[in-house]
Design an enzyme around this catalytic site. Structure first.
Site, PDB file in Angstrom:
ATOM      1  N   ARG A 295       0.823  -1.206   0.000  1.00  0.00           N
ATOM      2  CA  ARG A 295       0.000   0.000   0.000  1.00  0.00           C
ATOM      3  C   ARG A 295       0.858   1.257   0.000  1.00  0.00           C
ATOM      4  O   ARG A 295       0.541   2.229  -0.694  1.00  0.00           O
ATOM      5  CB  ARG A 295      -0.965  -0.031   1.187  1.00  0.00           C
ATOM      6  CG  ARG A 295      -2.120  -0.987   0.960  1.00  0.00           C
ATOM      7  CD  ARG A 295      -2.848  -1.391   2.220  1.00  0.00           C
ATOM      8  NE  ARG A 295      -3.955  -2.282   1.872  1.00  0.00           N
ATOM      9  CZ  ARG A 295      -4.633  -3.017   2.732  1.00  0.00           C
ATOM     10  NH1 ARG A 295      -4.307  -2.977   4.023  1.00  0.00           N
ATOM     11  NH2 ARG A 295      -5.615  -3.801   2.325  1.00  0.00           N
ATOM     12  N   TYR A 437      -5.534  -0.576  -6.894  1.00  0.00           N
ATOM     13  CA  TYR A 437      -4.551  -1.525  -6.368  1.00  0.00           C
ATOM     14  C   TYR A 437      -4.611  -1.598  -4.840  1.00  0.00           C
ATOM     15  O   TYR A 437      -4.761  -0.589  -4.152  1.00  0.00           O
ATOM     16  CB  TYR A 437      -3.135  -1.073  -6.721  1.00  0.00           C
ATOM     17  CG  TYR A 437      -2.584  -1.508  -8.062  1.00  0.00           C
ATOM     18  CD1 TYR A 437      -2.982  -2.687  -8.683  1.00  0.00           C
ATOM     19  CD2 TYR A 437      -1.613  -0.739  -8.703  1.00  0.00           C
ATOM     20  CE1 TYR A 437      -2.453  -3.069  -9.903  1.00  0.00           C
ATOM     21  CE2 TYR A 437      -1.071  -1.120  -9.925  1.00  0.00           C
ATOM     22  CZ  TYR A 437      -1.498  -2.288 -10.517  1.00  0.00           C
ATOM     23  OH  TYR A 437      -0.962  -2.669 -11.722  1.00  0.00           O
ATOM     24  N   GLU A 438      -4.432  -2.807  -4.321  1.00  0.00           N
ATOM     25  CA  GLU A 438      -4.285  -3.040  -2.876  1.00  0.00           C
ATOM     26  C   GLU A 438      -5.421  -2.452  -2.053  1.00  0.00           C
ATOM     27  O   GLU A 438      -5.220  -1.908  -0.976  1.00  0.00           O
ATOM     28  CB  GLU A 438      -2.941  -2.487  -2.379  1.00  0.00           C
ATOM     29  CG  GLU A 438      -1.732  -3.132  -3.010  1.00  0.00           C
ATOM     30  CD  GLU A 438      -1.787  -4.651  -2.939  1.00  0.00           C
ATOM     31  OE1 GLU A 438      -2.212  -5.196  -1.905  1.00  0.00           O
ATOM     32  OE2 GLU A 438      -1.406  -5.294  -3.932  1.00  0.00           O
ATOM     33  N   GLY A 439      -6.626  -2.576  -2.560  1.00  0.00           N
ATOM     34  CA  GLY A 439      -7.798  -2.068  -1.861  1.00  0.00           C
ATOM     35  C   GLY A 439      -8.230  -0.730  -2.440  1.00  0.00           C
ATOM     36  O   GLY A 439      -7.439   0.198  -2.529  1.00  0.00           O
ATOM     37  N   HIS A 444     -10.274   1.666   1.878  1.00  0.00           N
ATOM     38  CA  HIS A 444      -9.351   2.330   2.796  1.00  0.00           C
ATOM     39  C   HIS A 444     -10.043   3.402   3.624  1.00  0.00           C
ATOM     40  O   HIS A 444      -9.626   3.674   4.754  1.00  0.00           O
ATOM     41  CB  HIS A 444      -8.158   2.893   2.022  1.00  0.00           C
ATOM     42  CG  HIS A 444      -7.226   1.831   1.552  1.00  0.00           C
ATOM     43  ND1 HIS A 444      -6.480   1.069   2.426  1.00  0.00           N
ATOM     44  CD2 HIS A 444      -6.953   1.340   0.321  1.00  0.00           C
ATOM     45  CE1 HIS A 444      -5.767   0.186   1.749  1.00  0.00           C
ATOM     46  NE2 HIS A 444      -6.047   0.323   0.462  1.00  0.00           N
TER      47      HIS A 444
END
Length: 593
Positions: A295, A437-439, A444
């Site tokens: 992240r 990407y990545e959530g 978030h």
């Protein structure tokens, strides 16, 4: 093409604002000197110049292909990964015990910033390999560490993370890949994973997949997920054989084409073997290490792509003549450079304010990570707590605002920005994925407001506010920025009011209402912490200007102050609308069933 980043600005943030050289005074980093940090960053520029910058456009024009079951990526990728492995940079930030060089994460992050600005998608190969190797080194058995980590760090093998499944998307509760205990320390893996970046290539001797899967009889939800090492090739009777990891297809992405995204199948014929990492049913907690590291890397991606776009559009504005100043009514005079038009200046300063503010936030986060390693006891724990709080913000703000900054860069070029003749259109496509990407940003936002803010009775936010207040008091000593310090103080107080308002809704047992506008809360939070970073940069610039710097440095520091003022006059006022909405009690998005 313009240089994609400003080394003077990078040094300013690292040395003058954060004083990253002070890390060398701690025993954990005592083998380094500040001069050695400079040498590491010089090496990043060398790698960028030799292996990345020349191939930036070509990796986009010639994306990966799936040929006879193997993915073939751009040939420059192999040379880049080999160089990173041979130079020891893939795992340089690992501790000595884990096979690394114990380089500060702040320096490793700056190394990545330089490389990523030169070619943003190719660097994913080494970033993913770093994360996968670090996870195995942190939680794997001694046998797994010895078998896999050395060859990942030397660049012979690459690594991936395999979380997302076709039916589940981002909902890891619904992971269905199965792992059957074979009774000999290995497990039969069966299932499919999608969007696996770097999931296959033609040059790695092996590809080490970290796969989330469920053991037979495991609890439902995230509490029943285990983590497995599943190599593309496994060792059998002393030889490396196929482990039935099949590339079913490539996703045709709008950007980031240098790194392929794969649809992978594991064990369709029952012959894919995995090896358990750590304890059963604790896989997601282990994977969070790699996810959080990634992240910060994704946030870095938003910042370095925006940096490249800014420096190119700035160069264009200094070369392109078009129109005349509004005060000039004489059509016989030659056209002026477009940099002289106020709206172009606004777009350029917007880009600069976003890029350099995001860099401050990211490297602040890396410094906290380093402090959590080199300090002990409560101090180390506090910095770890701050890092956990800031990770979703440091991922999201550069990703979302980096996209806006690149779009403004396209706008500076006008119609040319929309063509392949200039690199801005590629950057606009490349940066778009960063908020996914990545959530996603929404995920978030939920993490920040729903988990990190309430955790430990709000300890993390209290620690952060204390740090911000100290910098506000320091800034108030300088007349040039005193009013901005007061403005930030007021904004942080308003953020506190919004936070308390939201927590009261949570206490009322209405989680849907509590988190309905968590993405807006994330936006407000990011605005506040980047305003803090700009105040810190403005304070250092004010001090430097008071010491009669050289003409070149004077120009640099004056521009820093001007950009800080731009952020406070153009960006900070956006908090007014966010505060109003977040304090609004009218519910427009949560519907009772």
């Amino acid at each position: 093409m313009a240089k994609e980043y400003d080394r003077r600005n990078l040094d300013f943030i690292l040395k003058e604002v954060l004083d990253f050289g002070s890390l060398c005074s701690h025993p954990y980093f005592a083998d380094y000197t500040p001069d050695m940090f400079d040498m590491v960053l010089d090496s990043a520029e060398s790698i960028a110049e030799r292996y990345l910058r020349p191939h930036f456009v070509d990796t986009d024009r010639h994306p990966a292909e799936l040929i006879d079951g193997t993915v073939h990526v751009h040939p420059s990728t192999e040379a880049y990964v080999k160089e990173m492995g041979e130079s020891g940079m893939i795992g340089a930030t690992f501790s000595y015990e884990k096979g690394g060089q114990q380089l500060p994460s702040t320096v490793g992050g700056a190394h990545e910033f330089i490389r990523g600005a030169a070619s943003n998608s190719i660097v994913m190969f080494t970033g993913l390999t770093n994360g996968a190797a670090h996870l195995i080194a942190s939680f794997g058995s001694e046998e797994l560490k010895a078998e896999y980590v050395p060859n990942m760090l030397n660049g012979r093998w690459t690594g991936t993370m395999c979380l997302t499944e076709p039916q589940a998307g981002s909902s890891l509760n619904d992971v269905s890949t199965q792992a059957k205990d074979l009774g000999n320390g290995s497990y039969a893996i069966k299932g499919q994973k999608i969007f696996i970046s770097g999931g296959d290539n033609q040059f790695s001797e092996n590809i080490i997949h970290l796969v989330l899967a469920r053991l037979e009889g495991a609890p439902k939800g995230t509490k029943g997920i285990s983590l497995f090492v599943v190599p593309k090739r496994r060792k059998e009777n002393g030889a490396w054989v196929s482990n039935e990891v099949t590339s079913l297809g490539l996703y045709h992405k709008m950007g980031q084409k240098g790194t392929p995204a794969l649809h992978l199948s594991f064990g369709d014929k029952g012959d894919s073997i995995g090896y358990l990492v750590g304890e059963p049913n604790k896989g997601l907690s282990y994977m969070f290490q790699m996810m959080n590291e990634a992240r910060l890397g994704v946030g870095m991606g938003g910042a370095y792509i925006a940096s490249a776009a800014y420096h190119f559009s700035k160069q264009y504005a200094n070369e392109r003549s078009q129109g005349r100043k509004l005060s000039n009514k004489d059509p016989e005079t030659p056209p002026t450079l477009i940099k002289n038009h106020p709206d172009v200046q606004r777009m350029l300063y917007f880009q600069k304010a976003i890029v350099e503010g995001a860099m401050g936030l990211l490297f602040q986060s890396f410094m906290w990570e380093d402090y959590s390693k080199c300090l002990t006891g409560e101090e180390a724990e506090n910095y770890h707590t701050l890092l956990n709080l800031m990770t979703p913000v440091a991922k999201t703000y550069p990703a979302e605002m980096g996209l806006q900054a690149v779009n403004q860069g396209v706008q500076v070029l006008g119609g040319y920005g929309y063509t392949e003749d200039f690199p801005l259109e590629q950057m606009a496509r490349d940066v778009r994925i960063m908020s996914i990407y990545e959530g996603t940003t929404g995920i978030h936002g939920l993490t920040l407001l729903g988990r990190e803010i309430p955790a430990n009775q709000g300890k993390a936010l209290k620690l952060l506010v204390n740090l911000i207040q100290k910098d506000i008091e320091e800034a108030k000593k300088h007349s040039a920025i005193h009013t901005y310090a007061e403005e930030l103080e007021n904004e942080v107080a308003k953020l506190g009011q919004v936070t308390m308002h939201k927590l009261k809704i949570a206490a009322g047992g209405k989680p849907e209402l509590f988190l309905a506008d968590s993405t807006l809360y994330m936006e407000l939070f990011g605005l506040n912490v980047v305003a803090w970073q700009w105040l810190k940069q403005g304070t250092v610039a004010s001090k430097a200007l008071a010491e009669s710097p050289s003409a070149l440095d004077k120009e640099f520091y004056q521009d820093k102050l001007h950009t800080m003022k731009f952020f406070y006059h153009y960006e900070v006022p956006k908090a007014l609308g966010l505060n109003k909405r977040l304090l609004d009690t009218e519910n427009l998005t949560v519907f009772e069933s």
